[in-house]
Design a protein around this motif. Sequence first.
Motif, PDB file in Angstrom:
ATOM      1  N   ARG A   1       0.837  -1.209   0.000  1.00 13.59           N
ATOM      2  CA  ARG A   1       0.000   0.000   0.000  1.00 13.59           C
ATOM      3  C   ARG A   1       0.869   1.256   0.000  1.00 13.59           C
ATOM      4  O   ARG A   1       0.546   2.256  -0.658  1.00 13.59           O
ATOM      5  N   GLN A   2       1.986   1.196   0.716  1.00 12.98           N
ATOM      6  CA  GLN A   2       2.889   2.350   0.751  1.00 12.98           C
ATOM      7  C   GLN A   2       3.536   2.586  -0.621  1.00 12.98           C
ATOM      8  O   GLN A   2       3.702   3.738  -1.043  1.00 12.98           O
ATOM      9  N   ILE A   3       3.884   1.502  -1.298  1.00 12.51           N
ATOM     10  CA  ILE A   3       4.455   1.636  -2.644  1.00 12.51           C
ATOM     11  C   ILE A   3       3.458   2.302  -3.576  1.00 12.51           C
ATOM     12  O   ILE A   3       3.804   3.203  -4.353  1.00 12.51           O
ATOM     13  N   VAL A   4       2.211   1.884  -3.506  1.00 12.79           N
ATOM     14  CA  VAL A   4       1.165   2.478  -4.347  1.00 12.79           C
ATOM     15  C   VAL A   4       1.028   3.963  -4.039  1.00 12.79           C
ATOM     16  O   VAL A   4       0.928   4.801  -4.942  1.00 12.79           O
ATOM     17  N   GLN A   5       1.046   4.300  -2.760  1.00 12.60           N
ATOM     18  CA  GLN A   5       0.901   5.694  -2.358  1.00 12.60           C
ATOM     19  C   GLN A   5       2.074   6.544  -2.855  1.00 12.60           C
ATOM     20  O   GLN A   5       1.871   7.644  -3.387  1.00 12.60           O
TER      21      GLN A   5
ATOM     22  N   VAL B   1      -0.055   6.112  -8.126  1.00 11.13           N
ATOM     23  CA  VAL B   1      -0.954   5.380  -9.019  1.00 11.13           C
ATOM     24  C   VAL B   1      -2.371   5.399  -8.459  1.00 11.13           C
ATOM     25  O   VAL B   1      -2.583   5.205  -7.254  1.00 11.13           O
ATOM     26  N   THR B   2      -3.342   5.611  -9.352  1.00 12.60           N
ATOM     27  CA  THR B   2      -4.754   5.614  -8.967  1.00 12.60           C
ATOM     28  C   THR B   2      -5.530   4.659  -9.865  1.00 12.60           C
ATOM     29  O   THR B   2      -5.082   4.332 -10.972  1.00 12.60           O
ATOM     30  N   PRO B   3      -6.703   4.216  -9.425  1.00 14.50           N
ATOM     31  CA  PRO B   3      -7.500   3.288 -10.241  1.00 14.50           C
ATOM     32  C   PRO B   3      -7.918   3.863 -11.584  1.00 14.50           C
ATOM     33  O   PRO B   3      -8.185   3.110 -12.527  1.00 14.50           O
ATOM     34  N   GLU B   4      -7.972   5.173 -11.691  1.00 13.15           N
ATOM     35  CA  GLU B   4      -8.446   5.793 -12.931  1.00 13.15           C
ATOM     36  C   GLU B   4      -7.376   5.829 -14.015  1.00 13.15           C
ATOM     37  O   GLU B   4      -7.676   6.109 -15.186  1.00 13.15           O
TER      38      GLU B   4
END
Length: 759
Positions: free
Chosen positions: A624-628, A632-635
Amino acid sequence: MGFENGAWMIGIGLLLIGICHIPVSFTFRGALLLLVGALLAAQRAKLLPFPWSEAIWPILGSMFMFRLIVYFYDLRHEKVPGTPVQALAYFFMLPNACFPLFPVVDYKAFRRSHFDDDAYRVYQVGIDWMVRGVIHLILYRVIYYYFTMAPSEVNTPADLLNYLVSNFLLYLRVSGLFHLIIGMLYLFGFRLSETHNRYLLATSFTDFWRRINIYWKDFMQKVFYYPVVFKLKKLGATKALVIATLYVFVMTWFLHAYQWFWLRGTLLFVPQDILFWAILGVLVVLNSLYEIKHGRSRSIAAKKRTLRDVLLSIVKTYGTFWFICVLWSFWTAESLGDWFSLWGALHGDFSWQVLAWPAVVLLVVAVGSIPKETLRNIKVSAQEESEWIRSRIVTVVALIGLILISIEGVATRISPDIATIVHSLRSGQLSRLDQAKLEKGYYENLLSVDRFNSQLWEVYTKKPANWLDVDNANLKRFDGGFAQTELIPSFVSRTKYGDITINRWGMRDRDYALEPAAGVFRAAVLGASSVMGWGVGDGETFEALVEERLNAERPIVDIDHYEFLNFGVPGYQPLQQLVAFEKAMQFRPNAVIYVATGRELSRAAAYLTEAVRKRIDIPYEELRQIVQRSGVTPEMEEAEALKRLTPYRKEMLNFVYGSIAERARAGGTISILLFLPQVTDGSWREETADTLAIAAGAGFLIIDLDDLYKGRDINQLRLAEWDDHPNTQGHRLIAEHLYQGLLERRDQVFNTAGIGQAQ
């Protein structure tokens, strides 16, 4: 194909030709052809059964889908009918058996050109064309192997320019094949015109349309453009030209999809395909109107070009080339979103490399714009002797050069790097991008192979439409968790390879108790479809073979029995193995064998991209931290999201391997990484060193089978050219080497302390 299928193909062809000559009206004959064509199309789409093999469809379609239109048109408009021999020669051209992607040869030109010049000189020109085709194909492979990039890899302006140019230059495959095909027809006496005329040097969009795939342009003009112009001439020449040109490009789009249907058996309907032909059609119309208004210089005598003319030509050619590159990148993009995401690279760092392609292109355009005679379709006997000799010298020198560079000893003496490049160009293997697409195609309905300049497209044309892919075998169900899917418990699937039996725990294996018995060494094997055993029957997977042999030979006297539990799930990527590992630890294994098959880093980033875009809950704080941090977002489009996550892929794999190894140690379980190479050699090896280093750093015991397939015939070890899963023989080979690898490390692997006890 075999005699029976060949007979069916010839019979169907003779039926279609025969219908063209029934002594009834052309309208009735045309209606009958459409009726038979509709019947064949229904069979191609598998709506109706057929007694022949699917192997004949691409060849039959290649022979008749366009040639029948040309033949029927000429039959109706030609005053002098052709002979039956000419008709048979036209439809059943010998090279067509090897080349499904075939130029649309005109029937009238085919008849007229047969031995209409000195035979020996016709043969020599055929050799010229074939040499030129081989050179095109070699250049194509250089681009294909060493310059192509995925949209997610485009991060800087230099990357963007490389992406644009390399995508367009992949068309060298088509021009090379067409030169080769027409050269072969020359050897049979057919002095046909050139298929391409220096299309990289087009000075306008109309000029580009005239130069690239000339046979297609001539076909569209003959059958669609001129009839419409003549019917609409009362509207005026300009309006007739505009309407007819737009009609030609609409039909070009339709016939492109029509061609795809006959060659692949599926419908091709993608937005970028429609928009590409629409945009190109509008540009050609505007260009044609400009030429009408301002005039296009024409003269019988050759016009002497001034320096100003040459410089103006260079500027126009340079601009046209780059515009076509941009348009071509749009056409070949897998989605509109992927194409738009490319342009974010303009915000990347500029370096001197950004000048590389512009400089190379400018040099090629400048050299190509030097005034000189070009190869046209004139009778070779009409050429001056000096020009004829010069052309032959060029061909002979090119042939000698190709032969010398292909000799391994010569290439090695020049440079080891040159020898490596030459070897790769001769291999004919898929590029790293196409190999990744092929792997992706195991688990997805891959329709992005819709451009006829891809080597992967050729592989897919050989794939039977009813080939059962692992993801379409209904072995999995959705579980709503981070891994998304799992094997269906207590399920049996009967495939052409044998039964696939899933036990009550959701493992492709025999039934095991949750707790190991005393004296039992238990290993949990994690992996994807190669571990699960797609392509082999029950008991034929490598883990089952190793288990069987260990129990038969009992190499460790203190161990009474061995159990290897197969936790492989098709399509599972490294991040999903965290879920499989948690499940495996419930069975209290003494060892966990993680099977890595290449591209672990890329697959980790790809799955996290998928999870974010699908809004899947991520249960691991580190991910989750890597994504943050990546933003990156779902859109986001897939290419843009993957581009942002790629810099973190080592961190992802460190987390996966570290979590598994740490949890295993805490439970008294040894963690082993088995590196299982892919059957086909390729650029997947680029990530191997980092993968093994990360695994070793996490505390895995490494069993590296990197040389497993070297020096072996891969066709004897894989399911098919389009399916690289190991077959029965492949699994036996893996089992043999894994068995030896385990015994070589027996003191570390088979630690008898805690055997059969709760971990």
